[in-house]
Motif scaffolding. Structure first.
Motif, mmCIF file in Angstrom:
data_model
loop_
_atom_site.group_PDB
_atom_site.id
_atom_site.type_symbol
_atom_site.label_atom_id
_atom_site.label_comp_id
_atom_site.label_asym_id
_atom_site.label_seq_id
_atom_site.Cartn_x
_atom_site.Cartn_y
_atom_site.Cartn_z
ATOM 1 N N MET A 71 0.838 -1.166 0.000
ATOM 2 C CA MET A 71 0.000 0.000 0.000
ATOM 3 C C MET A 71 0.889 1.236 0.000
ATOM 4 O O MET A 71 1.924 1.253 0.631
ATOM 5 C CB MET A 71 -0.889 0.018 1.234
ATOM 6 N N ARG A 72 0.441 2.223 -0.713
ATOM 7 C CA ARG A 72 1.226 3.442 -0.813
ATOM 8 C C ARG A 72 0.483 4.604 -0.153
ATOM 9 O O ARG A 72 -0.645 4.918 -0.509
ATOM 10 C CB ARG A 72 1.525 3.759 -2.273
ATOM 11 N N VAL A 73 1.156 5.208 0.812
ATOM 12 C CA VAL A 73 0.595 6.338 1.546
ATOM 13 C C VAL A 73 0.879 7.622 0.771
ATOM 14 O O VAL A 73 1.973 7.801 0.220
ATOM 15 C CB VAL A 73 1.222 6.407 2.955
ATOM 16 N N ASP A 74 -0.108 8.501 0.715
ATOM 17 C CA ASP A 74 0.076 9.808 0.085
ATOM 18 C C ASP A 74 0.929 10.656 1.021
ATOM 19 O O ASP A 74 0.528 10.966 2.148
ATOM 20 C CB ASP A 74 -1.289 10.456 -0.137
ATOM 21 N N ARG A 75 2.113 11.007 0.573
ATOM 22 C CA ARG A 75 3.073 11.731 1.409
ATOM 23 C C ARG A 75 2.519 13.062 1.899
ATOM 24 O O ARG A 75 2.720 13.442 3.049
ATOM 25 C CB ARG A 75 4.368 11.953 0.637
ATOM 26 N N LYS A 76 1.816 13.769 1.031
ATOM 27 C CA LYS A 76 1.245 15.065 1.413
ATOM 28 C C LYS A 76 0.198 14.908 2.506
ATOM 29 O O LYS A 76 0.176 15.664 3.478
ATOM 30 C CB LYS A 76 0.600 15.734 0.195
ATOM 31 N N LYS A 77 -0.685 13.932 2.326
ATOM 32 C CA LYS A 77 -1.730 13.688 3.324
ATOM 33 C C LYS A 77 -1.111 13.305 4.664
ATOM 34 O O LYS A 77 -1.562 13.758 5.721
ATOM 35 C CB LYS A 77 -2.675 12.587 2.852
ATOM 36 N N LEU A 78 -0.091 12.466 4.626
ATOM 37 C CA LEU A 78 0.582 12.042 5.848
ATOM 38 C C LEU A 78 1.225 13.225 6.555
ATOM 39 O O LEU A 78 1.030 13.422 7.755
ATOM 40 C CB LEU A 78 1.630 10.970 5.536
ATOM 41 N N MET A 79 1.973 14.022 5.820
ATOM 42 C CA MET A 79 2.663 15.164 6.423
ATOM 43 C C MET A 79 1.667 16.184 6.974
ATOM 44 O O MET A 79 1.866 16.725 8.064
ATOM 45 C CB MET A 79 3.599 15.822 5.410
ATOM 46 N N ASN A 80 0.586 16.446 6.240
ATOM 47 C CA ASN A 80 -0.434 17.379 6.721
ATOM 48 C C ASN A 80 -1.084 16.886 8.005
ATOM 49 O O ASN A 80 -1.307 17.665 8.939
ATOM 50 C CB ASN A 80 -1.498 17.635 5.652
ATOM 51 N N ARG A 81 -1.366 15.594 8.054
ATOM 52 C CA ARG A 81 -1.993 15.037 9.262
ATOM 53 C C ARG A 81 -1.016 15.076 10.435
ATOM 54 O O ARG A 81 -1.424 15.357 11.565
ATOM 55 C CB ARG A 81 -2.469 13.613 8.985
ATOM 56 N N ALA B 95 4.283 6.774 19.003
ATOM 57 C CA ALA B 95 2.839 6.637 19.175
ATOM 58 C C ALA B 95 2.278 5.419 18.440
ATOM 59 O O ALA B 95 1.295 4.823 18.885
ATOM 60 C CB ALA B 95 2.135 7.904 18.695
ATOM 61 N N SER B 96 2.910 5.056 17.326
ATOM 62 C CA SER B 96 2.401 3.951 16.514
ATOM 63 C C SER B 96 3.038 2.609 16.860
ATOM 64 O O SER B 96 2.558 1.569 16.424
ATOM 65 C CB SER B 96 2.631 4.242 15.029
ATOM 66 N N GLY B 97 4.140 2.640 17.593
ATOM 67 C CA GLY B 97 4.840 1.397 17.914
ATOM 68 C C GLY B 97 5.713 0.896 16.780
ATOM 69 O O GLY B 97 6.157 -0.248 16.784
ATOM 70 N N LEU B 98 5.956 1.767 15.806
ATOM 71 C CA LEU B 98 6.807 1.420 14.664
ATOM 72 C C LEU B 98 8.182 2.053 14.853
ATOM 73 O O LEU B 98 8.358 2.937 15.680
ATOM 74 C CB LEU B 98 6.164 1.925 13.364
ATOM 75 N N THR B 99 9.137 1.625 14.048
ATOM 76 C CA THR B 99 10.473 2.204 14.143
ATOM 77 C C THR B 99 10.529 3.530 13.392
ATOM 78 O O THR B 99 9.723 3.783 12.494
ATOM 79 C CB THR B 99 11.546 1.270 13.559
ATOM 80 N N ARG B 100 11.485 4.341 13.773
ATOM 81 C CA ARG B 100 11.714 5.614 13.091
ATOM 82 C C ARG B 100 12.027 5.375 11.619
ATOM 83 O O ARG B 100 11.592 6.132 10.752
ATOM 84 C CB ARG B 100 12.873 6.350 13.776
ATOM 85 N N VAL B 101 12.757 4.308 11.330
ATOM 86 C CA VAL B 101 13.119 3.978 9.946
ATOM 87 C C VAL B 101 11.872 3.645 9.125
ATOM 88 O O VAL B 101 11.748 4.081 7.977
ATOM 89 C CB VAL B 101 14.134 2.810 9.913
ATOM 90 N N THR B 102 10.953 2.914 9.710
ATOM 91 C CA THR B 102 9.710 2.574 9.003
ATOM 92 C C THR B 102 8.923 3.837 8.676
ATOM 93 O O THR B 102 8.459 4.011 7.546
ATOM 94 C CB THR B 102 8.845 1.610 9.839
ATOM 95 N N ILE B 103 8.808 4.727 9.652
ATOM 96 C CA ILE B 103 8.095 5.998 9.428
ATOM 97 C C ILE B 103 8.794 6.793 8.332
ATOM 98 O O ILE B 103 8.156 7.337 7.429
ATOM 99 C CB ILE B 103 7.994 6.820 10.725
ATOM 100 N N SER B 104 10.108 6.844 8.386
ATOM 101 C CA SER B 104 10.888 7.573 7.380
ATOM 102 C C SER B 104 10.663 6.987 5.991
ATOM 103 O O SER B 104 10.495 7.728 5.020
ATOM 104 C CB SER B 104 12.368 7.534 7.743
ATOM 105 N N ASN B 105 10.649 5.671 5.888
ATOM 106 C CA ASN B 105 10.422 5.015 4.594
ATOM 107 C C ASN B 105 9.052 5.363 4.027
ATOM 108 O O ASN B 105 8.915 5.661 2.838
ATOM 109 C CB ASN B 105 10.566 3.499 4.726
ATOM 110 N N VAL B 106 8.041 5.353 4.875
ATOM 111 C CA VAL B 106 6.686 5.684 4.429
ATOM 112 C C VAL B 106 6.630 7.150 3.995
ATOM 113 O O VAL B 106 6.044 7.482 2.966
ATOM 114 C CB VAL B 106 5.651 5.387 5.535
#
Length: 64
Positions: free
Chosen positions: A1-11, A25-36
């Motif tokens: 699945m591909r997240v819309d970068r603009k929508k993510l950053m705005n949120r 907050a999500s329980g994910l790694t910083r690297v995972t968030i960065s990749n998304v």
């Protein structure tokens, strides 16, 4: 699945979160968030965790 970068950053801005805070907050790694944030695809589970941390339905973060 591909997240819309603009929508993510705005949120993230709306919630007052940076990448490190979203990771915590999500329980994910910083690297995972960065990749998304950089436009890489992610699993449905990852999307659900990010959406829950941002208090939004997952579909609101997906590309059209």
């Amino acid at each position: 699945m591909r997240v819309d970068r603009k929508k993510l950053m705005n949120r993230m801005l709306d919630c007052g979160m940076n990448g490190l805070q979203l990771a915590a907050a999500s329980g994910l790694t910083r690297v995972t968030i960065s990749n998304v944030k950089c436009g890489k695809s992610c699993s449905e589970e990852t999307l659900e965790k990010i959406a829950a941390a941002l208090k939004v339905v997952p579909e609101k973060l997906l590309e059209n």
